[in-house]
Motif scaffolding. Structure first.
Motif, PDB file in Angstrom:
ATOM      1  N   ALA A 181      24.185 -65.716 -11.152  1.00  0.00           N
ATOM      2  CA  ALA A 181      23.682 -67.030 -11.559  1.00  0.00           C
ATOM      3  C   ALA A 181      23.505 -67.953 -10.357  1.00  0.00           C
ATOM      4  O   ALA A 181      22.494 -68.651 -10.244  1.00  0.00           O
ATOM      5  CB  ALA A 181      24.645 -67.659 -12.566  1.00  0.00           C
ATOM      6  N   HIS A 182      24.455 -67.919  -9.454  1.00  0.00           N
ATOM      7  CA  HIS A 182      24.409 -68.859  -8.340  1.00  0.00           C
ATOM      8  C   HIS A 182      23.297 -68.529  -7.340  1.00  0.00           C
ATOM      9  O   HIS A 182      22.510 -69.395  -6.961  1.00  0.00           O
ATOM     10  CB  HIS A 182      25.780 -68.900  -7.650  1.00  0.00           C
ATOM     11  N   SER A 183      23.183 -67.248  -6.948  1.00  0.00           N
ATOM     12  CA  SER A 183      22.103 -66.841  -6.040  1.00  0.00           C
ATOM     13  C   SER A 183      20.749 -67.135  -6.675  1.00  0.00           C
ATOM     14  O   SER A 183      19.820 -67.599  -6.015  1.00  0.00           O
ATOM     15  CB  SER A 183      22.153 -65.340  -5.742  1.00  0.00           C
ATOM     16  N   ALA A 184      20.638 -66.816  -7.976  1.00  0.00           N
ATOM     17  CA  ALA A 184      19.380 -67.052  -8.688  1.00  0.00           C
ATOM     18  C   ALA A 184      19.016 -68.529  -8.615  1.00  0.00           C
ATOM     19  O   ALA A 184      17.871 -68.888  -8.336  1.00  0.00           O
ATOM     20  CB  ALA A 184      19.493 -66.593 -10.138  1.00  0.00           C
ATOM     21  N   GLY A 185      20.002 -69.388  -8.829  1.00  0.00           N
ATOM     22  CA  GLY A 185      19.784 -70.830  -8.777  1.00  0.00           C
ATOM     23  C   GLY A 185      19.247 -71.254  -7.413  1.00  0.00           C
ATOM     24  O   GLY A 185      18.267 -71.988  -7.318  1.00  0.00           O
ATOM     25  N   VAL A 186      19.897 -70.767  -6.356  1.00  0.00           N
ATOM     26  CA  VAL A 186      19.477 -71.137  -4.999  1.00  0.00           C
ATOM     27  C   VAL A 186      18.055 -70.630  -4.726  1.00  0.00           C
ATOM     28  O   VAL A 186      17.235 -71.325  -4.122  1.00  0.00           O
ATOM     29  CB  VAL A 186      20.465 -70.567  -3.957  1.00  0.00           C
ATOM     30  N   LEU A 187      17.758 -69.417  -5.205  1.00  0.00           N
ATOM     31  CA  LEU A 187      16.436 -68.819  -4.954  1.00  0.00           C
ATOM     32  C   LEU A 187      15.377 -69.312  -5.944  1.00  0.00           C
ATOM     33  O   LEU A 187      14.224 -68.870  -5.898  1.00  0.00           O
ATOM     34  CB  LEU A 187      16.539 -67.283  -5.008  1.00  0.00           C
ATOM     35  N   GLU A 188      15.783 -70.197  -6.869  1.00  0.00           N
ATOM     36  CA  GLU A 188      14.883 -70.711  -7.915  1.00  0.00           C
ATOM     37  C   GLU A 188      14.253 -69.573  -8.715  1.00  0.00           C
ATOM     38  O   GLU A 188      13.075 -69.610  -9.076  1.00  0.00           O
ATOM     39  CB  GLU A 188      13.799 -71.624  -7.301  1.00  0.00           C
ATOM     40  N   ALA A 189      15.043 -68.534  -8.969  1.00  0.00           N
ATOM     41  CA  ALA A 189      14.597 -67.384  -9.761  1.00  0.00           C
ATOM     42  C   ALA A 189      15.395 -67.353 -11.058  1.00  0.00           C
ATOM     43  O   ALA A 189      16.465 -67.956 -11.145  1.00  0.00           O
ATOM     44  CB  ALA A 189      14.834 -66.096  -8.966  1.00  0.00           C
ATOM     45  N   PRO A 190      14.881 -66.661 -12.101  1.00  0.00           N
ATOM     46  CA  PRO A 190      15.653 -66.579 -13.336  1.00  0.00           C
ATOM     47  C   PRO A 190      16.971 -65.834 -13.095  1.00  0.00           C
ATOM     48  O   PRO A 190      17.039 -64.955 -12.240  1.00  0.00           O
ATOM     49  CB  PRO A 190      14.764 -65.752 -14.277  1.00  0.00           C
ATOM     50  N   ARG A 191      17.994 -66.212 -13.848  1.00  0.00           N
ATOM     51  CA  ARG A 191      19.279 -65.510 -13.781  1.00  0.00           C
ATOM     52  C   ARG A 191      19.038 -64.027 -14.063  1.00  0.00           C
ATOM     53  O   ARG A 191      18.297 -63.688 -14.987  1.00  0.00           O
ATOM     54  CB  ARG A 191      20.205 -66.099 -14.833  1.00  0.00           C
ATOM     55  N   GLY A 192      19.637 -63.160 -13.282  1.00  0.00           N
ATOM     56  CA  GLY A 192      19.482 -61.726 -13.502  1.00  0.00           C
ATOM     57  C   GLY A 192      18.233 -61.152 -12.863  1.00  0.00           C
ATOM     58  O   GLY A 192      17.994 -59.950 -12.928  1.00  0.00           O
ATOM     59  N   ALA A 193      17.417 -61.994 -12.225  1.00  0.00           N
ATOM     60  CA  ALA A 193      16.183 -61.516 -11.576  1.00  0.00           C
ATOM     61  C   ALA A 193      16.517 -60.409 -10.571  1.00  0.00           C
ATOM     62  O   ALA A 193      17.561 -60.450  -9.914  1.00  0.00           O
ATOM     63  CB  ALA A 193      15.495 -62.677 -10.862  1.00  0.00           C
ATOM     64  N   ALA A 194      15.651 -59.424 -10.484  1.00  0.00           N
ATOM     65  CA  ALA A 194      15.864 -58.332  -9.539  1.00  0.00           C
ATOM     66  C   ALA A 194      15.722 -58.844  -8.113  1.00  0.00           C
ATOM     67  O   ALA A 194      14.787 -59.573  -7.801  1.00  0.00           O
ATOM     68  CB  ALA A 194      14.875 -57.205  -9.798  1.00  0.00           C
ATOM     69  N   VAL A 195      16.682 -58.466  -7.309  1.00  0.00           N
ATOM     70  CA  VAL A 195      16.737 -58.914  -5.923  1.00  0.00           C
ATOM     71  C   VAL A 195      16.769 -57.684  -5.020  1.00  0.00           C
ATOM     72  O   VAL A 195      17.429 -56.700  -5.341  1.00  0.00           O
ATOM     73  CB  VAL A 195      18.021 -59.770  -5.725  1.00  0.00           C
TER      74      VAL A 195
END
Lengths: 263, 263
Positions: A212-226
């Motif tokens: 959730a936190h990385s997604a937030g920083v990257l402005e991507a949906p939670r759970g987005a493939a990274v």
């Protein structure tokens, strides 16, 4: 078995067969949709739709000898990946672009994406930290020695691309403290500070779901493939100087290279 | 401004400051947890916990100079990635293993994972299909010519590892129809059929979220991160003979290699 039972039994079998056939058709369509989506993704990533719009469903259906339903399902897969948007009355528009990062040569992000736009770095945190054992071991410094830790959010043309954590031995790191980290690759700075070129890097790539936190920083949906890249970079003389953990937004980057059968 | 207003204002500011400080602490803990998770992931993937259990939370907290809360949050991130399980009274157990796939040399899956177990292939579909334009172009056959299309679910030690779609020119493909595809890499078969070694391959890696159907086939949760590999493999004489779209389960595979600064 009475005649009625036999008829009931037969009817049951018939229903089962129909359900099985239906399932099989659905499975086949899902398979075909995925295959078509893979081909369209490739087209899309290599700029085959320069005006930003995909051909009409019926054109794609004819071109790929697929049913309209399969085409719709394939476009839906690409929509879920955030690559296209479907607008009623307009069609299917390319909305995201993935940028190619080379796997053949060790390059910084700004260097590798130079032709695609300007990379800027937001330094979220920077300072000395006692090196945890796995960091110390890889950077070949005594465990607990201070190393410079930098966390950066990297953007291309203003859009978040990656979240990087970098560990650098402090003797080199200290000289980076006053540098223009906002606009310069760490690779460039390492070469300037040490006066020697970089040599090689050990890299490991993984696909993970963003927390959730990385997604937030990257402005991507939670759970987005990274696309996770761990990279240990050495100077030309072999000294390890830069340990990084990089989270690339999966919908913004591809890694490409050439492999050979024999070394 | 009346004294009451001033007090109210001051109280408001105090509350805002407290909220901001709390947010900042939470952000910092999330950052630190991610950093710790990255280090533990690395340890885990390189077999640093051979008995399958991570040290106790308090040991990790001391070792990494982190708070118990940060350690808990880091372990939680690894649990969400499906790498560990936390059992009350027992501790944190390693439950998934990622297998290393080399990025330095062109190798088939069975070859590359030989030391980790036996790779078996479930052939889900196999047969000639008219080559769609992007396939025809890359395999250098006329558009619409039949090519062999194979879809395989590949397992290591019985566990689903990847879902592969393979396109092969029909002159070579025909000779693969009777081959033991269940137990043999296509690479090996291509070399046997053509009588020459493979040369090189162009590869592209991406991280995508699995669609519902792919996830089902791979027995992974819907939306699970998948490492997508597109690979066009050429024979030693340069002819392109094998176009593949491979979805690796993100929690089962890593790709590793060595990059050099100058070519």
């Amino acid at each position: 078995m009475s005649p009625t039972d036999r008829i009931r039994d037969h009817a049951g079998q018939g229903a089962a067969t129909t359900v099985a056939a239906h399932r099989s058709r659905r499975r086949l369509r899902a398979d075909r949709a995925r295959q078509l989506a893979d081909l369209l993704r490739r087209q899309l990533l290599t700029g085959a739709f320069p005006d930003g719009a995909l051909p009409h469903e019926s054109t794609l259906a004819a071109e790929y000898r697929a049913s309209r339903n399969t085409v719709r399902q394939a476009l839906d897969l690409l929509r879920h990946e955030g690559l296209v948007e479907r607008q009623p009355g307009v069609g299917t528009l390319v909305v995201a672009r993935k940028y190619p990062h080379g796997l053949d040569r060790l390059m910084g992000l700004a260097e590798t994406l130079r032709e695609h736009g300007r990379v800027t770095n937001e330094v979220r945190a920077m300072g000395p930290v006692p090196a945890p054992a796995p960091v110390a071991e890889r950077l070949q410094v005594p465990s607990g020695t201070d190393v410079l830790c930098i966390e950066r959010l990297r953007r291309l043309g203003g859009l978040p691309l990656s979240l990087d954590i970098t560990y650098i031995p402090l003797d080199i790191g200290t000289e980076l403290l006053g540098a223009d980290l906002e606009n310069t690759d760490v690779f460039r700075l390492l070469e300037a500070v040490t006066g020697q070129p970089l040599g090689h890097a050990e890299v490991t790539l993984e696909a993970v779901n963003a927390d959730a936190h990385s997604a937030g920083v990257l402005e991507a949906p939670r759970g987005a493939a990274v696309l996770m890249l761990e990279r240990l970079t050495h100077l030309a003389d072999g000294r390890p100087v830069d340990l990084e953990f990089i989270r690339f937004r999966g919908d913004r980057i591809t890694m490409s290279g050439l492999l050979h059968r024999s070394l």
